[in-house]
Design an enzyme around this catalytic site. Structure first.
Site, short mmCIF file in Angstrom:
data_model
loop_
_atom_site.label_atom_id
_atom_site.label_comp_id
_atom_site.label_asym_id
_atom_site.label_seq_id
_atom_site.Cartn_x
_atom_site.Cartn_y
_atom_site.Cartn_z
N THR A 178 0.86 -1.19 0.00
CA THR A 178 0.00 0.00 0.00
C THR A 178 0.89 1.24 0.00
O THR A 178 2.06 1.17 0.40
CB THR A 178 -0.89 0.04 1.26
OG1 THR A 178 -0.02 0.12 2.40
CG2 THR A 178 -1.74 -1.20 1.36
N GLU A 236 -5.56 -3.41 -1.91
CA GLU A 236 -6.16 -4.54 -1.19
C GLU A 236 -7.21 -5.28 -2.03
O GLU A 236 -7.68 -6.35 -1.64
CB GLU A 236 -6.83 -4.03 0.09
CG GLU A 236 -5.86 -3.54 1.16
CD GLU A 236 -5.46 -2.07 0.99
OE1 GLU A 236 -5.65 -1.52 -0.12
OE2 GLU A 236 -4.95 -1.48 1.96
N LYS A 286 -14.60 17.85 10.57
CA LYS A 286 -15.64 17.95 11.58
C LYS A 286 -15.87 19.42 11.94
O LYS A 286 -15.00 20.06 12.51
CB LYS A 286 -15.25 17.15 12.83
CG LYS A 286 -16.43 16.88 13.72
CD LYS A 286 -16.12 15.84 14.78
CE LYS A 286 -17.40 15.28 15.39
NZ LYS A 286 -17.14 14.24 16.38
N TRP A 337 -20.09 16.32 10.11
CA TRP A 337 -19.06 15.97 9.15
C TRP A 337 -19.27 16.67 7.82
O TRP A 337 -20.38 16.68 7.29
CB TRP A 337 -19.03 14.47 8.91
CG TRP A 337 -18.67 13.67 10.13
CD1 TRP A 337 -19.51 12.93 10.90
CD2 TRP A 337 -17.39 13.55 10.73
NE1 TRP A 337 -18.84 12.34 11.94
CE2 TRP A 337 -17.51 12.71 11.85
CE3 TRP A 337 -16.12 14.07 10.41
CZ2 TRP A 337 -16.45 12.37 12.67
CZ3 TRP A 337 -15.06 13.73 11.24
CH2 TRP A 337 -15.22 12.89 12.36
#
Lengths: 537, 537
Positions: B185, B329, B438, B443
């Site tokens: 990754t 992944e 936030k 959010w």
């Protein structure tokens, strides 16, 4: 170093779940026996299949048990395709055209526990009931009057059976190598032989059918399978369709020229699939009656499509015939003859000769051709050899181990087809090994001769078999079915054959015979066994 | 009842063999560093790969050992893609843009035995040589002068190494669950994490990439992968291409506007794939200079393609942008946004909003989204949840068991992406979980805000991150890169944002900043970690 990937099995319930997750609003259409049109969504299909799984469980169906279907192409058959393997039982699709002795044989051999049967077909089972051993229940489909068949023990209508199941989604762990479906070969010699597909093999076959170089099934298509769901899983189209969410149109019994053409038009079908004889009849019909079709691809398999038919559909209607080859033993699609990039600028002559070949092995499938000594024949486009196949959706044996001679020691399936391979990876069948005609010690391909005869526009169908001949060992006999309203002059046929065959290979003039029809096997192929028997008598 | 199907493994040498069997005459083209064009056939590729397998064996490479590549996109990299897994070693494609400490970390973590390196990239390895532990040999690619690098021990040119192998075709039995490739990754937090693909997962991913509803790769396409082969296996395109025999065009380092456009034109490329920034640059170039392109599809992934870019390519050039989503992944392709049949007659507005979503899960992949309590969020197109994924080409863990919290107890991978799902199975990413801002306890999606800003025709790129704010917890800061020669008025941007965000969610006027560029990670994504650090300082 070890892989970190999930151990996620390739099993049919995963395909079923996509109906709910990826395309629940897409449509499945059935034209039933009584001409009524049924429409429902993949979401509805999913719910009914869950209910059917639970009804089967409640009725005591256990893993590995065979549950049979005796049905045409319709939505209920699709529900059975998924519900039966999803509870780890084995879907046995019985060919409804089997002769009684074969029918009884395979029902008993598979030990079918239940049979789901179309009301219109139930009499065929009733007639042979005394010989059928293990069947405990008959579930009658399309039974709107809800009248159980008095002669079928424990018969119940499909909707009543379905109502016994609840709506709870229960999916159990399945090993991908477990059995999912069983199909029997059409058995032109001896008893039908069982081929048992696994979840894995059917899953992989479904993926491969959707690949761009195969049938390229996808969500944008509207697919009508003419090839019966009782015949090698309708070439895998039902499974692949649920995987992609294409609109599905099931024709029920409506497979003839006009009825089929109307359905193709009204449902805006884009892709269909079936044997050449179906398309031959449709072609004749389309020449007479005009339809507004959205059809772009017609998958043809089962036997070779005549080149003239391929050219006719393309030139007259802009419909592409996609030639494919397979067998019960190969799930069934093994090769597809999709035009390749480098053929774009080829002359018609060469292009159509390639379209008429059986094509290139699908990704995943390996093919080779061997001579009588077991050596690979050169890929030169003319040296014949027996076709061998292997791959993840090819059978490695027959049920109960019969016919072990059909498999090589190093794991290839011997197809019995005589083929030539070429530099582009194309395979063309020249004959079935047992249908070759031996004349003066040389082999004649009956298929080559048939194709030449069928190139005559007045010929609807032609079958060639050998008869015993005192001088030549065997001599070819040509059976011709003329196009409706036409007649065929044997002299003209002979002239045509002379261009490609040596004089000692030619049929005698009175061995070129016009007949009203050619006998067919239960899967619609020329039944040469019957023709040969007729000649002997 | 037991399945009778062959136990035929899904392994990469089967794909390699198709290069010889199904399309040996098709072409693979590379534009090398020195501008030279190399053409050879899949048949040539096959022979060289066999030789490479034997050279690797002779050099003592054993199963499970990692062999690394440090290369751009070219034919030799393709040979390595197949030769290394085909002898049961593990292909480790190193991202050539990694920062030194990550580079050293992954080479040591994978215990790379050999590294195959492009001559033009060798200095990056030389610089860090003292920290690299297990590497025994460096094989230098594109080394026409054949000058080994003095500082790389045991260095040898690729052609000299290849010459040590013989031509004998030896294929050993491979279990499909064995490791084939390792990718790391990009590691925006902590060390890069290893994902080890199996033969099976890569084989299945290749099949799925070729399916009609995915990238629909097939023999008729000419494919140029811009996405690097060192980045998640170039999204699986090299493996899928060899499976289909499409003409392959490797661009080497020629990835910029004009150089790329010329190659797309001269090789008649029909399908290409890369991250949005590449296409952004190309789009600006195509607006200025006219080319005769055969290109019909541009696969976009890595990060979201702005809707304006999708619309621009389609309306101005007739090129379809195919949005896809994936991660290291997920092998990587997990969802594809191919237009569905029922969108045909939709208004532009709605159609483009769907094209800009990440799309529907590929057949084989399951997706769901959960809230903070682990419950599935409704598929209503607006309730966000964290995306979970599972399937046969999704990783079930990281190498050495790091980050176990990324996997649920019942076997799903937690992507860290915040998404909404809808009734049609479409997934749209609204943010990375850690990039949400936030504000006053609510959010804000940084991605939503970026997309709105990028819809301005004068904006080339925009990145939004939160800065600490004494009143609002966090406040959004918008970094804007204007299109060349243009400037962007913060007032205009604010007006645009006001239409979709509440006043207390808006950035302050002086938090809308024009910058010459946005810092990027090694895989070309906005590096918000650096932006946030800049804001703190």
């Amino acid at each position: 170093m070890r892989s970190t990937m999930m151990d996620y099995p390739l099993v049919l319930p995963s395909i079923l779940k996509r109906a709910k997750d990826a395309h629940p609003h897409k449509e499945i259409v059935t034209k039933w026996h009584d001409e009524s049109i049924q429409r429902y969504t993949y979401g509805d299909f999913y719910k009914r299949t869950i209910r059917l799984m639970n009804a089967l469980r409640k009725a005591g169906v256990k893993p590995e048990e065979a549950i049979a279907t005796f049905c045409l192409n319709h939505s209920v058959h699709l529900e059975l395709y998924f519900a039966i393997p999803s509870i780890r039982a084995v879907l046995h699709t019985i060919n409804v055209r089997l002769f009684p002795e074969q029918l009884v044989y395979i029902i008993n051999e598979a030990k079918d526990k239940f049979i789901f049967v179309d009301k219109s077909l139930a009499t065929a089972l009733e007639k042979n009931l005394d010989q059928i051993k293990d069947v405990q229940k008959f579930i009658i489909i399309d039974d709107k009057e809800n009248i159980p068949f008095p002669n079928l023990p424990n018969s119940i209508s499909y909707e009543d059976f379905l109502a016994t199941g609840d709506d709870v989604e229960r999916f159990e762990a399945i090993d991908e190598f477990e059995a999912a479906c069983i199909c029997y070969t059409s058995g032109t010699t001896g008893n039908p032989k069982g081929v048992v597909y696994s979840h894995r093999s059917t899953y992989l076959h479904s993926m491969s059918v959707c690949m761009g170089d195969a049938l390229a099934l996808c969500e944008n298509e509207t697919v009508l399978p003419v090839v019966p769901m009782f015949h090698v899983n309708s070439w895998g189209i039902p499974f692949a369709s649920v995987m992609t969410g294409c609109k599905l149109v099931f024709p029920g019994k409506h497979l003839l020229g006009a009825a089929l053409a109307e359905l193709l038009e009204s449902e805006e079908v884009t892709l269909t699939a079936g044997v050449p004889t179906v398309w031959n009849v449709l072609y004749q019909h389309l020449k007479k009656t005009k339809y507004n079709l959205k059809l772009h691809t017609m998958v043809v398999g089962g036997s070779a499509a005549p080149r003239g038919l391929i050219e006719g559909f393309e030139k007259d209607f802009g419909i592409s015939i996609l030639h494919a080859w397979g067998m019960t033993e190969t799930s069934p699609v093994g090769t597809v003859s999709r035009p390749r990039s480098f053929m774009k600028n080829w002359e018609d002559e060469e292009r159509y000769s390639y379209r008429a070949k059986q094509g290139v092995a699908m990704a995943g499938v390996e093919i080779r051709a061997i001579d009588d000594d077991g050596k690979d024949v050169p890929k030169d486009g003319h040296t014949p050899g027996e076709l061998l196949v292997r791959g993840p959706w090819i059978t490695g044996s027959y049920r109960s181990g019969v016919s072990p001679e059909s498999f090589t020691a190093d794991g290839w399936f011997r197809t019995g087809d005589v083929v030539v391979l070429d530099q582009y990876g194309y395979m063309q069948i020249t004959d079935r090994k047992k249908d070759l005609i031996k004349t003066r010690g040389e082999w004649i391909s009956s298929v080559d001769m048939e194709n030449l005869v069928m190139a005559d526009p007045d010929v609807l169908e032609a079958a060639v078999v050998g008869r015993k001949d005192p001088v030549r060992d065997e001599a070819p006999v040509v059976f011709i079915v003329p196009v409706e309203g036409k007649s065929v002059d044997p002299k003209k046929i002979l002239e045509r054959l002379k261009e490609h065959f040596a004089h000692w290979q030619l049929p005698k003039m009175d061995d070129i015979r016009s007949v009203p029809s050619v006998p067919k096997t239960s899967v619609g192929k020329f039944d040469k066994k019957i023709l040969r028997k007729q000649l002997e008598e």
